[in-house]
Design a protein around this motif. Sequence first.
Motif, PDB file in Angstrom:
ATOM      1  N   PHE A 154       0.678  -1.213  -0.019  1.00  0.00           N
ATOM      2  CA  PHE A 154      -0.519   0.024  -0.297  1.00  0.00           C
ATOM      3  C   PHE A 154       1.470   0.799  -0.116  1.00  0.00           C
ATOM      4  CE2 PHE A 154      -2.468  -3.106   2.411  1.00  0.00           C
ATOM      5  CZ  PHE A 154      -3.935  -3.160   1.512  1.00  0.00           C
ATOM      6  N   ILE A 155      -0.079   2.578  -0.751  1.00  0.00           N
ATOM      7  CA  ILE A 155       0.865   3.683  -0.361  1.00  0.00           C
ATOM      8  C   ILE A 155       0.092   4.565   0.308  1.00  0.00           C
ATOM      9  CG2 ILE A 155       2.321   3.477  -2.392  1.00  0.00           C
ATOM     10  CD1 ILE A 155       0.429   4.867  -3.824  1.00  0.00           C
ATOM     11  N   MET A 156       0.595   5.920   1.316  1.00  0.00           N
ATOM     12  CA  MET A 156      -0.152   6.218   2.498  1.00  0.00           C
ATOM     13  C   MET A 156       0.959   7.837   2.316  1.00  0.00           C
ATOM     14  SD  MET A 156      -0.435   3.667   5.809  1.00  0.00           S
ATOM     15  CE  MET A 156      -1.370   2.485   4.323  1.00  0.00           C
ATOM     16  N   GLY A 157       0.098   8.091   2.634  1.00  0.00           N
ATOM     17  CA  GLY A 157       1.008   9.741   3.295  1.00  0.00           C
ATOM     18  C   GLY A 157       1.652   9.815   4.544  1.00  0.00           C
ATOM     19  N   ASP A 158       2.707  10.173   5.078  1.00  0.00           N
ATOM     20  CA  ASP A 158       2.903   9.732   6.874  1.00  0.00           C
ATOM     21  C   ASP A 158       2.496  11.025   7.155  1.00  0.00           C
ATOM     22  OD1 ASP A 158       3.812  13.108   6.140  1.00  0.00           O
ATOM     23  OD2 ASP A 158       5.800  12.288   6.085  1.00  0.00           O
ATOM     24  N   THR A 159       1.654  11.109   7.075  1.00  0.00           N
ATOM     25  CA  THR A 159       0.610  12.086   8.377  1.00  0.00           C
ATOM     26  C   THR A 159      -1.156  11.640   8.204  1.00  0.00           C
ATOM     27  OG1 THR A 159      -0.080  14.331   6.522  1.00  0.00           O
ATOM     28  CG2 THR A 159       1.666  14.099   8.329  1.00  0.00           C
ATOM     29  N   ALA A 160      -1.003  10.754   7.601  1.00  0.00           N
ATOM     30  CA  ALA A 160      -2.156   9.673   6.856  1.00  0.00           C
ATOM     31  C   ALA A 160      -2.558   9.506   8.863  1.00  0.00           C
ATOM     32  CB  ALA A 160      -2.405   9.075   6.095  1.00  0.00           C
ATOM     33  N   GLU A 161      -3.899   9.112   9.263  1.00  0.00           N
ATOM     34  CA  GLU A 161      -4.742   9.022  10.340  1.00  0.00           C
ATOM     35  C   GLU A 161      -3.730   7.350  10.311  1.00  0.00           C
ATOM     36  OE1 GLU A 161      -8.040   8.020  13.571  1.00  0.00           O
ATOM     37  OE2 GLU A 161      -8.649   8.783  11.247  1.00  0.00           O
ATOM     38  N   LYS A 162      -4.100   6.391   9.216  1.00  0.00           N
ATOM     39  CA  LYS A 162      -4.052   4.991   8.858  1.00  0.00           C
ATOM     40  C   LYS A 162      -2.268   4.676   9.321  1.00  0.00           C
ATOM     41  CE  LYS A 162      -3.992   5.929   4.207  1.00  0.00           C
ATOM     42  NZ  LYS A 162      -5.218   5.899   3.611  1.00  0.00           N
ATOM     43  N   PHE A 163      -1.389   4.919   8.744  1.00  0.00           N
ATOM     44  CA  PHE A 163       0.105   5.668   8.645  1.00  0.00           C
ATOM     45  C   PHE A 163      -0.024   5.623   9.877  1.00  0.00           C
ATOM     46  CE2 PHE A 163       4.577   6.987   8.440  1.00  0.00           C
ATOM     47  CZ  PHE A 163       4.606   5.388   7.834  1.00  0.00           C
ATOM     48  N   GLU A 164      -0.094   6.623  11.143  1.00  0.00           N
ATOM     49  CA  GLU A 164       0.245   6.988  12.232  1.00  0.00           C
ATOM     50  C   GLU A 164       0.047   5.784  13.825  1.00  0.00           C
ATOM     51  OE1 GLU A 164      -1.203  10.872  13.515  1.00  0.00           O
ATOM     52  OE2 GLU A 164      -0.140  11.883  12.069  1.00  0.00           O
ATOM     53  N   ASN A 165      -1.393   5.221  12.624  1.00  0.00           N
ATOM     54  CA  ASN A 165      -1.833   3.960  14.169  1.00  0.00           C
ATOM     55  C   ASN A 165      -1.123   2.881  13.613  1.00  0.00           C
ATOM     56  OD1 ASN A 165      -4.048   5.723  13.605  1.00  0.00           O
ATOM     57  ND2 ASN A 165      -5.601   4.510  12.133  1.00  0.00           N
ATOM     58  N   LEU A 166      -1.142   2.283  12.507  1.00  0.00           N
ATOM     59  CA  LEU A 166       0.174   1.731  11.895  1.00  0.00           C
ATOM     60  C   LEU A 166       1.933   1.332  12.630  1.00  0.00           C
ATOM     61  CD1 LEU A 166       2.054   1.747   9.625  1.00  0.00           C
ATOM     62  CD2 LEU A 166      -0.306   1.264   8.183  1.00  0.00           C
ATOM     63  N   ARG A 167       2.186   2.806  12.684  1.00  0.00           N
ATOM     64  CA  ARG A 167       3.859   2.627  13.057  1.00  0.00           C
ATOM     65  C   ARG A 167       3.669   2.218  14.617  1.00  0.00           C
ATOM     66  NH1 ARG A 167       5.659   8.890  12.080  1.00  0.00           N
ATOM     67  NH2 ARG A 167       7.720   7.169  13.504  1.00  0.00           N
ATOM     68  N   ARG A 168       2.291   2.677  15.016  1.00  0.00           N
ATOM     69  CA  ARG A 168       1.926   2.962  16.881  1.00  0.00           C
ATOM     70  C   ARG A 168       1.880   0.935  17.402  1.00  0.00           C
ATOM     71  NH1 ARG A 168       0.030   8.151  16.399  1.00  0.00           N
ATOM     72  NH2 ARG A 168      -2.562   6.815  16.014  1.00  0.00           N
ATOM     73  N   ARG A 169       1.067   0.743  16.187  1.00  0.00           N
ATOM     74  CA  ARG A 169      -0.099  -0.909  16.289  1.00  0.00           C
ATOM     75  C   ARG A 169       0.710  -1.374  15.068  1.00  0.00           C
ATOM     76  NH1 ARG A 169      -3.409   1.423  19.625  1.00  0.00           N
ATOM     77  NH2 ARG A 169      -3.306   1.191  21.584  1.00  0.00           N
ATOM     78  N   SER A 170       1.515  -2.016  14.769  1.00  0.00           N
ATOM     79  CA  SER A 170       1.583  -2.583  13.392  1.00  0.00           C
ATOM     80  C   SER A 170       1.023  -3.551  13.426  1.00  0.00           C
ATOM     81  CB  SER A 170       3.077  -3.138  13.289  1.00  0.00           C
ATOM     82  OG  SER A 170       3.465  -4.943  14.668  1.00  0.00           O
ATOM     83  N   GLU A 171      -0.061  -3.980  13.566  1.00  0.00           N
ATOM     84  CA  GLU A 171      -0.844  -5.704  13.363  1.00  0.00           C
ATOM     85  C   GLU A 171      -2.438  -5.035  12.431  1.00  0.00           C
ATOM     86  OE1 GLU A 171      -0.317  -5.005  16.404  1.00  0.00           O
ATOM     87  OE2 GLU A 171       0.804  -6.849  17.153  1.00  0.00           O
ATOM     88  N   VAL A 172      -2.881  -5.048  11.135  1.00  0.00           N
ATOM     89  CA  VAL A 172      -3.485  -4.337  10.323  1.00  0.00           C
ATOM     90  C   VAL A 172      -4.443  -5.984  10.000  1.00  0.00           C
ATOM     91  CG1 VAL A 172      -1.888  -3.121   9.889  1.00  0.00           C
ATOM     92  CG2 VAL A 172      -2.125  -4.756   8.485  1.00  0.00           C
ATOM     93  N   THR A 173      -5.510  -5.510   9.621  1.00  0.00           N
ATOM     94  CA  THR A 173      -6.819  -6.316   9.124  1.00  0.00           C
ATOM     95  C   THR A 173      -6.893  -5.810   7.372  1.00  0.00           C
ATOM     96  OG1 THR A 173      -7.206  -6.912  10.793  1.00  0.00           O
ATOM     97  CG2 THR A 173      -8.610  -7.694   9.127  1.00  0.00           C
ATOM     98  N   VAL A 174      -6.559  -6.628   6.729  1.00  0.00           N
ATOM     99  CA  VAL A 174      -6.916  -6.603   4.972  1.00  0.00           C
ATOM    100  C   VAL A 174      -7.957  -7.566   4.539  1.00  0.00           C
ATOM    101  CG1 VAL A 174      -5.930  -6.543   2.469  1.00  0.00           C
ATOM    102  CG2 VAL A 174      -4.448  -5.474   4.818  1.00  0.00           C
ATOM    103  N   MET A 175      -8.996  -6.620   4.084  1.00  0.00           N
ATOM    104  CA  MET A 175     -10.026  -7.205   2.821  1.00  0.00           C
ATOM    105  C   MET A 175      -9.915  -6.855   1.246  1.00  0.00           C
ATOM    106  SD  MET A 175     -12.698  -6.556   6.035  1.00  0.00           S
ATOM    107  CE  MET A 175     -12.524  -5.233   5.899  1.00  0.00           C
ATOM    108  N   VAL A 176     -10.449  -7.935   0.912  1.00  0.00           N
ATOM    109  CA  VAL A 176     -10.261  -7.887  -0.759  1.00  0.00           C
ATOM    110  C   VAL A 176     -11.514  -8.579  -1.058  1.00  0.00           C
ATOM    111  CG1 VAL A 176      -8.539  -8.373  -2.853  1.00  0.00           C
ATOM    112  CG2 VAL A 176      -7.508  -7.889  -0.642  1.00  0.00           C
ATOM    113  N   ASP A 177     -12.366  -8.470  -2.311  1.00  0.00           N
ATOM    114  CA  ASP A 177     -13.328  -9.470  -2.329  1.00  0.00           C
ATOM    115  C   ASP A 177     -13.512  -9.006  -3.876  1.00  0.00           C
ATOM    116  OD1 ASP A 177     -15.423  -7.274  -2.357  1.00  0.00           O
ATOM    117  OD2 ASP A 177     -15.744  -7.237  -0.513  1.00  0.00           O
TER     118      ASP A 177
END
Length: 146
Positions: free
Chosen positions: A46-69
């Motif tokens: 994925f690409i994202m900006g360094d100030t995006a909430e999602k990027f800041e979140n994953l820097r603090r908690r690296s566990e993520v869920t991804v859904m593709v359908d």
Amino acid sequence: MDESQRQKLAELYAQEHVAVIVTQGEKWPTATLQAFAETPELDLLFIMGDTAEKFENLRRRSEVTVMVDTRDIGDVSKFQISRSVVQGIAGEVAKGSRVGLAERPFFEKNPFEAPFFGNPALRMVRVKPKRISYTGADMQGFKIEP
């Protein structure tokens, strides 16, 4: 992961250009629909900006869920869609190692994203799957921990 499972996931990922990535904030999760690509190992990019909430979140908690359908191309009324839910560990791809390793598959799959790569605040994230759940349009599925 056996070869049949790998092939089913690869076919699903090849059909789709967007996925939902969910990150965990201090209080609320953040879910974002965005372009993705997959590596030959079936890690997700994925690409994202360094100030995006999602990027800041994953820097603090690296566990993520991804859904593709495939609900955009499947017959939703008959539940004939393929889907995967990936729980994994996200990490930033260092700028020096992005070329070739990650940028090429991302550009090949999503050429419309190329203009964003001129932004110095752009970050690339690689999600390494730890748990995968998959169900095909034939209602056959599997759960694995690769």
